[in-house]
Design a protein around this motif. Sequence first.
Motif, PDB file in Angstrom:
ATOM      1  N   MET A   1      85.530  76.676  44.471  1.00 38.34           N
ATOM      2  CA  MET A   1      85.898  77.817  45.264  1.00 38.34           C
ATOM      3  C   MET A   1      85.874  79.061  44.385  1.00 38.34           C
ATOM      4  O   MET A   1      86.379  79.062  43.281  1.00 38.34           O
ATOM      5  CB  MET A   1      87.300  77.592  45.843  1.00 38.34           C
ATOM      6  CG  MET A   1      87.844  78.799  46.504  1.00 38.34           C
ATOM      7  SD  MET A   1      89.602  78.720  46.934  1.00 38.34           S
ATOM      8  CE  MET A   1      90.015  77.029  46.846  1.00 38.34           C
ATOM      9  N   ALA A   2      85.280  80.124  44.906  1.00 36.57           N
ATOM     10  CA  ALA A   2      85.191  81.385  44.172  1.00 36.57           C
ATOM     11  C   ALA A   2      86.381  82.296  44.446  1.00 36.57           C
ATOM     12  O   ALA A   2      86.674  83.180  43.660  1.00 36.57           O
ATOM     13  CB  ALA A   2      83.896  82.098  44.545  1.00 36.57           C
ATOM     14  N   GLY A   3      87.042  82.098  45.568  1.00 34.03           N
ATOM     15  CA  GLY A   3      88.155  82.970  45.915  1.00 34.03           C
ATOM     16  C   GLY A   3      88.369  82.992  47.414  1.00 34.03           C
ATOM     17  O   GLY A   3      87.964  82.086  48.132  1.00 34.03           O
ATOM     18  N   TRP A   4      89.011  84.082  47.861  1.00 31.84           N
ATOM     19  CA  TRP A   4      89.432  84.210  49.258  1.00 31.84           C
ATOM     20  C   TRP A   4      89.081  85.580  49.826  1.00 31.84           C
ATOM     21  O   TRP A   4      89.140  86.575  49.124  1.00 31.84           O
ATOM     22  CB  TRP A   4      90.947  84.024  49.358  1.00 31.84           C
ATOM     23  CG  TRP A   4      91.407  82.716  48.809  1.00 31.84           C
ATOM     24  CD1 TRP A   4      91.907  82.488  47.555  1.00 31.84           C
ATOM     25  CD2 TRP A   4      91.394  81.461  49.462  1.00 31.84           C
ATOM     26  NE1 TRP A   4      92.216  81.166  47.407  1.00 31.84           N
ATOM     27  CE2 TRP A   4      91.916  80.507  48.562  1.00 31.84           C
ATOM     28  CE3 TRP A   4      91.006  81.040  50.734  1.00 31.84           C
ATOM     29  CZ2 TRP A   4      92.050  79.165  48.888  1.00 31.84           C
ATOM     30  CZ3 TRP A   4      91.148  79.699  51.056  1.00 31.84           C
ATOM     31  CH2 TRP A   4      91.667  78.780  50.142  1.00 31.84           C
ATOM     32  N   TRP A   5      88.729  85.600  51.109  1.00 29.62           N
ATOM     33  CA  TRP A   5      88.512  86.850  51.848  1.00 29.62           C
ATOM     34  C   TRP A   5      89.566  86.883  52.942  1.00 29.62           C
ATOM     35  O   TRP A   5      89.649  85.976  53.777  1.00 29.62           O
ATOM     36  CB  TRP A   5      87.115  86.889  52.440  1.00 29.62           C
ATOM     37  CG  TRP A   5      86.844  88.088  53.311  1.00 29.62           C
ATOM     38  CD1 TRP A   5      87.173  89.385  53.054  1.00 29.62           C
ATOM     39  CD2 TRP A   5      86.183  88.081  54.579  1.00 29.62           C
ATOM     40  NE1 TRP A   5      86.744  90.190  54.093  1.00 29.62           N
ATOM     41  CE2 TRP A   5      86.131  89.411  55.033  1.00 29.62           C
ATOM     42  CE3 TRP A   5      85.621  87.089  55.367  1.00 29.62           C
ATOM     43  CZ2 TRP A   5      85.555  89.771  56.247  1.00 29.62           C
ATOM     44  CZ3 TRP A   5      85.036  87.443  56.572  1.00 29.62           C
ATOM     45  CH2 TRP A   5      85.008  88.772  57.001  1.00 29.62           C
ATOM     46  N   THR A   6      90.397  87.911  52.935  1.00 28.30           N
ATOM     47  CA  THR A   6      91.513  88.032  53.871  1.00 28.30           C
ATOM     48  C   THR A   6      91.254  89.138  54.883  1.00 28.30           C
ATOM     49  O   THR A   6      90.781  90.220  54.524  1.00 28.30           O
ATOM     50  CB  THR A   6      92.814  88.350  53.103  1.00 28.30           C
ATOM     51  OG1 THR A   6      93.076  87.280  52.188  1.00 28.30           O
ATOM     52  CG2 THR A   6      93.997  88.507  54.041  1.00 28.30           C
ATOM     53  N   ILE A   7      91.598  88.851  56.138  1.00 30.11           N
ATOM     54  CA  ILE A   7      91.550  89.829  57.227  1.00 30.11           C
ATOM     55  C   ILE A   7      92.907  89.797  57.918  1.00 30.11           C
ATOM     56  O   ILE A   7      93.383  88.720  58.283  1.00 30.11           O
ATOM     57  CB  ILE A   7      90.472  89.481  58.273  1.00 30.11           C
ATOM     58  CG1 ILE A   7      89.093  89.360  57.638  1.00 30.11           C
ATOM     59  CG2 ILE A   7      90.468  90.512  59.403  1.00 30.11           C
ATOM     60  CD1 ILE A   7      88.056  88.780  58.582  1.00 30.11           C
ATOM     61  N   ILE A   8      93.509  90.956  58.119  1.00 26.81           N
ATOM     62  CA  ILE A   8      94.759  91.046  58.885  1.00 26.81           C
ATOM     63  C   ILE A   8      94.484  91.923  60.101  1.00 26.81           C
ATOM     64  O   ILE A   8      93.930  93.018  59.979  1.00 26.81           O
ATOM     65  CB  ILE A   8      95.907  91.615  58.044  1.00 26.81           C
ATOM     66  CG1 ILE A   8      96.174  90.693  56.845  1.00 26.81           C
ATOM     67  CG2 ILE A   8      97.170  91.775  58.906  1.00 26.81           C
ATOM     68  CD1 ILE A   8      97.276  91.150  55.938  1.00 26.81           C
TER      69      ILE A   8
END
Length: 121
Positions: free
Chosen positions: A1-8
């Motif tokens: 896993m390279a990381g996270w993309w967050t949407i709120i």
Amino acid sequence: MAGWWTIISTETPEQMADLAKVNKDAILATWEAGLGGLGWITQLCEQGKATQLTCNGFPNRYTALASDLTPLLASGIAKAQEGAFLEDRPAGWPGSITLHQERISACLPGQVLTVKVWDQS
């Protein structure tokens, strides 16, 4: 896993099920973060301030009250320094952070917000 993309967003999890149909004006914030980028929402869940609806990374879905999320967003997303992410507040990579402060300020305290976090592997 390279990381996270967050949407709120102010939309419900059901409304956000298809990203192609998401109301872009309902999005409060988006950012990308490294491996430690889930710490802040995990802590909110442990404190009973957020509810995790799904956890498979494609995406992880959460809900939380605006009164618990907007103070974090209003203070800004911390930019990661040398890849380090704080566990107790949102952090993102420089250049990947979008905050819509006017939308964040317009949220009512009891309003339920949706948090979607995509595994970027």
